[in-house]
Design a protein around this motif. Sequence first.
Motif, PDB file in Angstrom:
ATOM      1  N   MET A 679       5.328 -14.311 -26.163  1.00 21.40           N
ATOM      2  CA  MET A 679       6.725 -14.708 -26.297  1.00 21.40           C
ATOM      3  C   MET A 679       7.695 -13.622 -25.844  1.00 21.40           C
ATOM      4  SD  MET A 679       6.741 -17.800 -27.199  1.00 21.40           S
ATOM      5  CE  MET A 679       8.411 -18.071 -27.759  1.00 21.40           C
ATOM      6  N   ASN A 680       7.294 -12.357 -25.918  1.00 21.30           N
ATOM      7  CA  ASN A 680       8.182 -11.288 -25.447  1.00 21.30           C
ATOM      8  C   ASN A 680       8.393 -11.404 -23.938  1.00 21.30           C
ATOM      9  OD1 ASN A 680       8.609  -9.522 -27.926  1.00 21.30           O
ATOM     10  ND2 ASN A 680       6.378  -9.693 -27.881  1.00 21.30           N
ATOM     11  N   LYS A 681       7.298 -11.639 -23.201  1.00 22.82           N
ATOM     12  CA  LYS A 681       7.424 -11.786 -21.751  1.00 22.82           C
ATOM     13  C   LYS A 681       8.176 -13.056 -21.402  1.00 22.82           C
ATOM     14  CE  LYS A 681       3.338  -9.109 -20.445  1.00 22.82           C
ATOM     15  NZ  LYS A 681       2.036  -9.120 -19.728  1.00 22.82           N
ATOM     16  N   LEU A 682       7.909 -14.153 -22.143  1.00 27.70           N
ATOM     17  CA  LEU A 682       8.572 -15.413 -21.854  1.00 27.70           C
ATOM     18  C   LEU A 682      10.085 -15.283 -22.016  1.00 27.70           C
ATOM     19  CD1 LEU A 682       7.417 -18.943 -22.670  1.00 27.70           C
ATOM     20  CD2 LEU A 682       9.698 -18.296 -23.378  1.00 27.70           C
ATOM     21  N   LEU A 683      10.547 -14.646 -23.119  1.00 23.98           N
ATOM     22  CA  LEU A 683      11.986 -14.502 -23.340  1.00 23.98           C
ATOM     23  C   LEU A 683      12.614 -13.558 -22.325  1.00 23.98           C
ATOM     24  CD1 LEU A 683      13.885 -15.794 -25.428  1.00 23.98           C
ATOM     25  CD2 LEU A 683      11.470 -16.085 -25.973  1.00 23.98           C
ATOM     26  N   GLU A 684      11.845 -12.557 -21.885  1.00 24.70           N
ATOM     27  CA  GLU A 684      12.370 -11.673 -20.838  1.00 24.70           C
ATOM     28  C   GLU A 684      12.631 -12.462 -19.558  1.00 24.70           C
ATOM     29  OE1 GLU A 684       9.543  -8.532 -20.496  1.00 24.70           O
ATOM     30  OE2 GLU A 684      10.134  -7.580 -22.391  1.00 24.70           O
ATOM     31  N   LYS A 685      11.731 -13.410 -19.229  1.00 27.85           N
ATOM     32  CA  LYS A 685      11.938 -14.266 -18.051  1.00 27.85           C
ATOM     33  C   LYS A 685      13.177 -15.139 -18.239  1.00 27.85           C
ATOM     34  CE  LYS A 685       7.015 -14.640 -16.826  1.00 27.85           C
ATOM     35  NZ  LYS A 685       5.866 -15.565 -16.702  1.00 27.85           N
ATOM     36  N   VAL A 686      13.312 -15.736 -19.415  1.00 28.51           N
ATOM     37  CA  VAL A 686      14.454 -16.609 -19.690  1.00 28.51           C
ATOM     38  C   VAL A 686      15.763 -15.833 -19.560  1.00 28.51           C
ATOM     39  CG1 VAL A 686      15.615 -17.972 -21.477  1.00 28.51           C
ATOM     40  CG2 VAL A 686      13.139 -18.189 -21.141  1.00 28.51           C
ATOM     41  N   LEU A 687      15.816 -14.637 -20.155  1.00 23.12           N
ATOM     42  CA  LEU A 687      17.040 -13.833 -20.109  1.00 23.12           C
ATOM     43  C   LEU A 687      17.329 -13.356 -18.692  1.00 23.12           C
ATOM     44  CD1 LEU A 687      16.547 -11.760 -23.378  1.00 23.12           C
ATOM     45  CD2 LEU A 687      18.164 -13.622 -22.999  1.00 23.12           C
ATOM     46  N   PHE A 688      16.264 -13.061 -17.937  1.00 23.21           N
ATOM     47  CA  PHE A 688      16.463 -12.649 -16.550  1.00 23.21           C
ATOM     48  C   PHE A 688      17.098 -13.785 -15.738  1.00 23.21           C
ATOM     49  CE2 PHE A 688      15.012 -12.234 -12.123  1.00 23.21           C
ATOM     50  CZ  PHE A 688      15.527 -10.961 -11.823  1.00 23.21           C
ATOM     51  N   ALA A 689      16.667 -15.019 -15.999  1.00 27.30           N
ATOM     52  CA  ALA A 689      17.230 -16.176 -15.291  1.00 27.30           C
ATOM     53  C   ALA A 689      18.718 -16.347 -15.592  1.00 27.30           C
ATOM     54  CB  ALA A 689      16.466 -17.442 -15.668  1.00 27.30           C
ATOM     55  N   HIS A 690      19.171 -15.868 -16.753  1.00 28.79           N
ATOM     56  CA  HIS A 690      20.576 -15.974 -17.143  1.00 28.79           C
ATOM     57  C   HIS A 690      21.287 -14.628 -17.037  1.00 28.79           C
ATOM     58  CE1 HIS A 690      18.806 -19.530 -19.078  1.00 28.79           C
ATOM     59  NE2 HIS A 690      20.018 -20.086 -19.021  1.00 28.79           N
ATOM     60  N   VAL A 701      22.691  -8.811 -25.698  1.00 28.70           N
ATOM     61  CA  VAL A 701      21.538  -9.570 -26.193  1.00 28.70           C
ATOM     62  C   VAL A 701      20.568  -8.594 -26.850  1.00 28.70           C
ATOM     63  CG1 VAL A 701      19.619 -11.084 -25.603  1.00 28.70           C
ATOM     64  CG2 VAL A 701      21.790 -11.278 -24.362  1.00 28.70           C
ATOM     65  N   HIS A 702      20.243  -8.845 -28.129  1.00 28.45           N
ATOM     66  CA  HIS A 702      19.281  -8.013 -28.860  1.00 28.45           C
ATOM     67  C   HIS A 702      17.985  -8.804 -29.041  1.00 28.45           C
ATOM     68  CE1 HIS A 702      17.551  -5.179 -31.622  1.00 28.45           C
ATOM     69  NE2 HIS A 702      17.454  -6.109 -32.555  1.00 28.45           N
ATOM     70  N   LEU A 703      16.945  -8.372 -28.365  1.00 27.76           N
ATOM     71  CA  LEU A 703      15.643  -9.055 -28.426  1.00 27.76           C
ATOM     72  C   LEU A 703      14.685  -8.216 -29.258  1.00 27.76           C
ATOM     73  CD1 LEU A 703      13.660 -11.268 -27.519  1.00 27.76           C
ATOM     74  CD2 LEU A 703      13.213  -9.924 -25.457  1.00 27.76           C
ATOM     75  N   GLU A 713       3.526 -23.046 -21.921  1.00 25.67           N
ATOM     76  CA  GLU A 713       4.463 -21.999 -21.533  1.00 25.67           C
ATOM     77  C   GLU A 713       5.651 -22.552 -20.766  1.00 25.67           C
ATOM     78  OE1 GLU A 713       4.484 -17.605 -19.362  1.00 25.67           O
ATOM     79  OE2 GLU A 713       2.584 -18.626 -19.825  1.00 25.67           O
ATOM     80  N   GLN A 714       5.429 -23.541 -19.870  1.00 28.83           N
ATOM     81  CA  GLN A 714       6.522 -24.080 -19.075  1.00 28.83           C
ATOM     82  C   GLN A 714       7.545 -24.790 -19.948  1.00 28.83           C
ATOM     83  OE1 GLN A 714       7.028 -23.491 -15.880  1.00 28.83           O
ATOM     84  NE2 GLN A 714       5.161 -22.239 -15.841  1.00 28.83           N
ATOM     85  N   GLN A 715       7.039 -25.601 -20.899  1.00 27.70           N
ATOM     86  CA  GLN A 715       7.972 -26.332 -21.750  1.00 27.70           C
ATOM     87  C   GLN A 715       8.701 -25.406 -22.722  1.00 27.70           C
ATOM     88  OE1 GLN A 715       6.996 -30.038 -23.479  1.00 27.70           O
ATOM     89  NE2 GLN A 715       5.780 -30.773 -21.741  1.00 27.70           N
ATOM     90  N   LEU A 716       8.002 -24.360 -23.213  1.00 31.07           N
ATOM     91  CA  LEU A 716       8.673 -23.401 -24.099  1.00 31.07           C
ATOM     92  C   LEU A 716       9.743 -22.623 -23.335  1.00 31.07           C
ATOM     93  CD1 LEU A 716       5.724 -22.028 -26.273  1.00 31.07           C
ATOM     94  CD2 LEU A 716       7.450 -23.723 -26.882  1.00 31.07           C
ATOM     95  N   ASN A 717       9.508 -22.371 -22.050  1.00 33.73           N
ATOM     96  CA  ASN A 717      10.521 -21.724 -21.220  1.00 33.73           C
ATOM     97  C   ASN A 717      11.768 -22.603 -21.152  1.00 33.73           C
ATOM     98  OD1 ASN A 717      12.007 -21.082 -18.684  1.00 33.73           O
ATOM     99  ND2 ASN A 717      10.396 -19.549 -18.438  1.00 33.73           N
ATOM    100  N   GLN A 718      11.543 -23.935 -20.961  1.00 31.97           N
ATOM    101  CA  GLN A 718      12.666 -24.887 -20.911  1.00 31.97           C
ATOM    102  C   GLN A 718      13.416 -24.912 -22.241  1.00 31.97           C
ATOM    103  OE1 GLN A 718      13.779 -26.889 -18.254  1.00 31.97           O
ATOM    104  NE2 GLN A 718      15.490 -27.220 -19.666  1.00 31.97           N
ATOM    105  N   LEU A 719      12.670 -24.880 -23.345  1.00 29.93           N
ATOM    106  CA  LEU A 719      13.271 -24.942 -24.689  1.00 29.93           C
ATOM    107  C   LEU A 719      14.241 -23.773 -24.898  1.00 29.93           C
ATOM    108  CD1 LEU A 719      11.439 -25.702 -28.010  1.00 29.93           C
ATOM    109  CD2 LEU A 719      12.947 -23.756 -27.849  1.00 29.93           C
ATOM    110  N   PHE A 720      13.747 -22.532 -24.666  1.00 27.23           N
ATOM    111  CA  PHE A 720      14.585 -21.367 -24.942  1.00 27.23           C
ATOM    112  C   PHE A 720      15.673 -21.203 -23.880  1.00 27.23           C
ATOM    113  CE2 PHE A 720      10.967 -20.379 -27.649  1.00 27.23           C
ATOM    114  CZ  PHE A 720      11.615 -19.928 -28.787  1.00 27.23           C
TER     115      PHE A 720
END
Length: 828
Positions: A679-690, A701-703, A713-720
């Motif tokens: 989840m740490n890597k997944l949220l880093e990807k999400v935040l990078f996209a934004h 942003v405090h992670l 993983e793909q759907q959780l990326n969409q969720l966050f």
Amino acid sequence: MKRSNTSVADSLDRKAEKLTSNSYSDTGKDFKKEESMLHIQQLELRIAELELQNENLSKKVESQNQKKAELQKNENLLRSIIHNIPDLIWLKDVNGLFLACNTSVERFFGAKEADIIGKTDYDFVDKKLADFFRANEQIVMTAGTPLINEELIHFANDGHNAFLETVKTPLYDMDNKLIGILGIGHDITLRKKTELQLLEKEVQYLNLANSGLALVWTAGLDKLCNYFNNSWLNFTGRTLEQEIGNGWTEGVFSEDLDKCIETYTSAFDKREAFQLEYRLLHRSGEHRWILDMGTPNYNNAGEFIGYIGNCFDIHERKQVENALKESEDKFKNVFENSIIGKSITSLDGQLQANAAFSKLVGYTEEELQKMSWREITFPKDIQYDNALVEQILSGKRDYAHREKRFIHKNGSLIWVDLSTVLQRDKNSKPLFFITEFVDITERKRAENALLESEEKLNTLFTSMTEMMAMHELVFDENGKAVNYIITDCNVAFSKITGIEKKDAVGKLATEVYGTDNAPYLKQYAQVATSGKSLVFDSYYSPMDKHFLISVIAPEKNKFATIATDVSVLQQAQQQILNKNKELEDYLYIASHDLRSPLVNIQGFSQRLQKQTNNIKSQLANCGIDPILKTNISKITTEEIPKTLDFIFSSVAKMEALINGLLQLSRTGRIKMYISKVNMNKLLEKVLFAHSFQISELSSHVHLEHLPDCYGDEQQLNQLFSNLISNAIKYRDQNKALKIKISAINDFNRIIYSVTDNGIGIEHKFQEKVWNIFYRIDPQSQIAGDGVGLSVVKQIAERHRGKAWVESVESVEGHGCTFFIELQKNNWE
């Protein structure tokens, strides 16, 4: 008013002259009168003389009073000085009675002055000493000269001794009559003790130097040795003539030379004592260890004249010490570096522990040195431990081995396997205990857990509603599993299958179930031989039931089954699946079917717009009635464009709704691939996209560190991504956006949270925001179609979790926290 002495005297003289000159010149007539006058004058003269005498007497008395006051002042000062002087001062009469004494006498005798005055020496010292004092006083009084003595006084009142240096002087009155003795005493007890100690040390030194035990040398200011005793010469095998004049380092072992030179030079320069161990050449040719103790030497005038050294042969002792040190180093190395906890315990219970034991109980080695083993022992174990110690000390047993509990510094219990043995000296006197400790806490926990588990299992086995049975495989001559025996079963087994326990236990499966082949033999044999558990569901036609079956292998070739009758549930789930599929198909078909007319509306609207523009163009060049032209122009430039804007707006809204439906439909239809997600890597990807929006808005942003979960993983990326987009859209325009992402463990689930400091959501809207196409303020200028949170909820539920929102007030204002509950373990 008083007259002065001079005026009175002058008056008397004048009157006397007058009387003398007139005494014979008066006539007889006046004789009596003159005689009376003379008598009066004589009286006056007498009065004047008396007044003069009285005045002189008054001055004399006043002068005497002044002298008396000055004398009293001086007497008080002298008395104060005498009383506070550190020496003893006393006054006795001729009979030996104390007449006076100062404070030092009170302190020396341990009595007040009032208790001393009027008493004699016999009241404070023994008779023999008192007789001696009295004899001395008689000598002083008889000789009339002072007498000086050093007297050892033994006090009868408390039995202590003291040395006094006394001076006794005879006292005489103004008529030179002897009235007593003045005594002055100086306490020299400490000086006498010091002198006696010095004398004793000198005697000891002389005896030691002459006894032949010490190797004695002396050195002068030139730092050269000028004397050696016979013991030294006997040690080195050299004559006195050969030794005299040598330096300190003659015959010193080369490895000890620098140490000797440094020590000797420093001591000589500083005139201080030293103590040094080094190796000196022996007459045998061997360098033997000696202990050299040097002290500064002074003459009677107190002048430093060199050194006196006393040396002792300690070669055997050093060999023993070195061997002992080597042994101790080995023991210390084993003791301190052992991975097993060890301790040396004194007979009174004080601990000296190694690092392993310190780590075991949580205290530092320094803390344990100040503690007793009883302080860290579980109270219920102390009595038994004390009994073991007594048995070992009494010789009833040689050692002890047991399991016991310690209390860790943090308060937890530590189980240890303890072995202890008592160490004794050569006379079998107990010295200390050596003990080893092995941490068995985890084993004890496992044993207790196993016992507890067995108890729970037995309870669960008999009371659970699922049918449970124990089995053992049956093999043919080739080692192939061909059947299995039911070894035990619970009450639910009989209720669900209709087979009584007595008809099932101890019998083959084919016999119990009345089939040619044992049910599910392949799956059961795989679990029993491999040890890997298995969960599967199946429809068992002989019983017309659906079962969810869990299989585990408690031992090799044995297995247990837990089967749940899920027939009703299976039917309901199938119905739900069918309805969901129908709904998804409906959404998909409806969204596609709606898109076709929507495209037509959009296309014809665009064609109408082009035709209107064409009419406007032709109308501009057409020569028709101006009023008609104005009316047509108004229709083509205002009314038709306004109508088209409404059509385009409605088309865009309808398209957003259709896209939302398609997105929901697609999300529900996409197959999920479940795996462990970092989840740490997944949220880093999400935040990078934004990152562009976050940077443009100067957002923070405090992670926090997030635990992993299981999901697609793909759907959780969409969720966050939807949650981060939501925080950015609905931010508070008056302050910088802050987003915090964190998580907590909740048993077998993990709850992730995304917190922002945006405009917040009122409590009455917190359930509605999850509905598709729902917007709190439809007229809001903030872009949004009301689909994002619906997708979040759908993805969470597909992951066997849930989503919810809370809006809280903080110091900075309102904000939202979105919670997402996901699975901690693999749930496929």
